[in-house]
Design an enzyme around this catalytic site. Structure first.
Site, PDB file in Angstrom:
ATOM      1  N   ARG A 155       2.902  -7.039   9.129  1.00 29.19           N
ATOM      2  CA  ARG A 155       2.141  -5.996   9.830  1.00 29.19           C
ATOM      3  C   ARG A 155       2.594  -5.847  11.280  1.00 29.19           C
ATOM      4  O   ARG A 155       2.591  -4.748  11.820  1.00 29.19           O
ATOM      5  CB  ARG A 155       0.651  -6.292   9.761  1.00 29.19           C
ATOM      6  CG  ARG A 155       0.086  -6.109   8.359  1.00 29.19           C
ATOM      7  CD  ARG A 155      -1.363  -6.507   8.309  1.00 29.19           C
ATOM      8  NE  ARG A 155      -1.952  -6.285   7.002  1.00 29.19           N
ATOM      9  CZ  ARG A 155      -2.897  -7.053   6.487  1.00 29.19           C
ATOM     10  NH1 ARG A 155      -3.357  -8.103   7.157  1.00 29.19           N
ATOM     11  NH2 ARG A 155      -3.395  -6.778   5.296  1.00 29.19           N
TER      12      ARG A 155
ATOM     13  N   ARG B   2      -1.167 -14.928   4.052  1.00 22.61           N
ATOM     14  CA  ARG B   2      -1.982 -14.356   5.132  1.00 22.61           C
ATOM     15  C   ARG B   2      -1.246 -14.473   6.469  1.00 22.61           C
ATOM     16  O   ARG B   2      -1.255 -13.544   7.273  1.00 22.61           O
ATOM     17  CB  ARG B   2      -3.340 -15.056   5.217  1.00 22.61           C
ATOM     18  CG  ARG B   2      -4.204 -14.984   3.977  1.00 22.61           C
ATOM     19  CD  ARG B   2      -4.714 -13.630   3.625  1.00 22.61           C
ATOM     20  NE  ARG B   2      -5.532 -13.062   4.689  1.00 22.61           N
ATOM     21  CZ  ARG B   2      -5.987 -11.813   4.686  1.00 22.61           C
ATOM     22  NH1 ARG B   2      -5.703 -11.004   3.699  1.00 22.61           N
ATOM     23  NH2 ARG B   2      -6.722 -11.371   5.676  1.00 22.61           N
TER      24      ARG B   2
ATOM     25  N   LYS C  16       0.830  -1.204   0.000  1.00 18.14           N
ATOM     26  CA  LYS C  16       0.000   0.000   0.000  1.00 18.14           C
ATOM     27  C   LYS C  16       0.870   1.262   0.000  1.00 18.14           C
ATOM     28  O   LYS C  16       2.090   1.180   0.189  1.00 18.14           O
ATOM     29  CB  LYS C  16      -0.923  -0.030   1.217  1.00 18.14           C
ATOM     30  CG  LYS C  16      -1.927  -1.181   1.183  1.00 18.14           C
ATOM     31  CD  LYS C  16      -2.776  -1.167   2.442  1.00 18.14           C
ATOM     32  CE  LYS C  16      -3.776  -2.307   2.454  1.00 18.14           C
ATOM     33  NZ  LYS C  16      -4.591  -2.277   3.692  1.00 18.14           N
TER      34      LYS C  16
ATOM     35  N   THR D 160      -4.978  -8.043  10.290  1.00 19.53           N
ATOM     36  CA  THR D 160      -5.254  -6.764   9.623  1.00 19.53           C
ATOM     37  C   THR D 160      -4.906  -5.586  10.524  1.00 19.53           C
ATOM     38  O   THR D 160      -4.329  -4.598  10.074  1.00 19.53           O
ATOM     39  CB  THR D 160      -6.742  -6.697   9.214  1.00 19.53           C
ATOM     40  OG1 THR D 160      -7.011  -7.795   8.336  1.00 19.53           O
ATOM     41  CG2 THR D 160      -7.063  -5.399   8.500  1.00 19.53           C
TER      42      THR D 160
ATOM     43  N   PHE E 234     -15.670   3.389   7.209  1.00 18.40           N
ATOM     44  CA  PHE E 234     -14.274   3.642   6.836  1.00 18.40           C
ATOM     45  C   PHE E 234     -14.038   3.648   5.324  1.00 18.40           C
ATOM     46  O   PHE E 234     -12.916   3.901   4.869  1.00 18.40           O
ATOM     47  CB  PHE E 234     -13.346   2.613   7.495  1.00 18.40           C
ATOM     48  CG  PHE E 234     -13.644   1.188   7.097  1.00 18.40           C
ATOM     49  CD1 PHE E 234     -13.107   0.640   5.935  1.00 18.40           C
ATOM     50  CD2 PHE E 234     -14.451   0.388   7.895  1.00 18.40           C
ATOM     51  CE1 PHE E 234     -13.372  -0.669   5.569  1.00 18.40           C
ATOM     52  CE2 PHE E 234     -14.726  -0.931   7.538  1.00 18.40           C
ATOM     53  CZ  PHE E 234     -14.182  -1.455   6.373  1.00 18.40           C
TER      54      PHE E 234
ATOM     55  N   HIS F 246      -1.720  -5.542   1.486  1.00 19.56           N
ATOM     56  CA  HIS F 246      -2.998  -6.223   1.250  1.00 19.56           C
ATOM     57  C   HIS F 246      -2.689  -7.562   0.605  1.00 19.56           C
ATOM     58  O   HIS F 246      -1.792  -7.667  -0.231  1.00 19.56           O
ATOM     59  CB  HIS F 246      -3.890  -5.415   0.302  1.00 19.56           C
ATOM     60  CG  HIS F 246      -5.046  -6.209  -0.220  1.00 19.56           C
ATOM     61  ND1 HIS F 246      -6.229  -6.331   0.466  1.00 19.56           N
ATOM     62  CD2 HIS F 246      -5.171  -6.973  -1.340  1.00 19.56           C
ATOM     63  CE1 HIS F 246      -7.044  -7.123  -0.219  1.00 19.56           C
ATOM     64  NE2 HIS F 246      -6.426  -7.525  -1.314  1.00 19.56           N
TER      65      HIS F 246
ATOM     66  N   ASN G 198      -1.654  -0.259   7.336  1.00 22.54           N
ATOM     67  CA  ASN G 198      -1.107  -1.573   7.667  1.00 22.54           C
ATOM     68  C   ASN G 198      -0.220  -2.171   6.580  1.00 22.54           C
ATOM     69  O   ASN G 198      -0.003  -3.366   6.536  1.00 22.54           O
ATOM     70  CB  ASN G 198      -2.221  -2.538   8.082  1.00 22.54           C
ATOM     71  CG  ASN G 198      -3.186  -2.858   6.959  1.00 22.54           C
ATOM     72  OD1 ASN G 198      -3.012  -2.430   5.818  1.00 22.54           O
ATOM     73  ND2 ASN G 198      -4.212  -3.618   7.281  1.00 22.54           N
TER      74      ASN G 198
END
Length: 149
Positions: A102, A85, A9, A91, A57, A115, A112
């Site tokens: 993370r 994952r 991100k 998350t 959000f 993705h 975070n």
């Protein structure tokens, strides 16, 4: 082999974490088959995060994900979705295990760093959103025989 969509991100790109994240996936034995540095349009963001439409959000998420460049990737490997994952962590970085991406680099749930697809169905959908089929490469890695039975 299974494929998954991973995106660094804008916060991860700005903080210079792209190389570290790629390195973690390579060291785990996964194969990079697609990679783009890109600016996400609002339309693409709305489609990508469509499941969150109507949530409080949503607007902030769209503003954030379109605020700067991202690195979109497709990784391939045995059970790559579930493993990615685990590598990413929860998350919410405050709940992510130490040592996960993370848990190590995340600031808060809205920043975070990364993705990743959460199922084979979402992986297929997200890969198709960000990549044309001809942008994904199939090739043999000489290490595959050392990684997979």
């Amino acid at each position: 082999m299974e494929r998954t969509f991973i995106m660094v991100k804008p916060d991860g790109v700005q903080r210079g974490l792209v190389g570290e994240i790629i390195s973690r996936f390579e060291k785990r034995g996964f194969k990079l088959v697609g990679l783009k540095l890109m600016q996400i349009s609002r339309e693409l963001a709305e489609t990508h995060y469509g499941e969150h439409k109507g949530k409080p959000f949503f607007e902030g998420l769209l503003n954030f994900i379109t605020s700067g460049p991202v690195v979109a990737m497709v990784w391939e490997g045995k059970e790559v979705i579930a493993t990615a994952r685990e590598m990413m962590g929860a998350t919410n970085p405050l709940k992510a295990q130490p040592g996960t991406i993370r848990g190590t680099y995340g600031i808060d749930v809205g920043r975070n760093v990364i993705h990743g697809s959460d199922s084979p169905e979402s992986a297929a959908r997200e890969i198709a959103l960000f990549f044309k089929e001809e942008e994904l490469l199939s090739y043999e890695k000489t290490l595959d025989t050392w990684i997979y039975e």
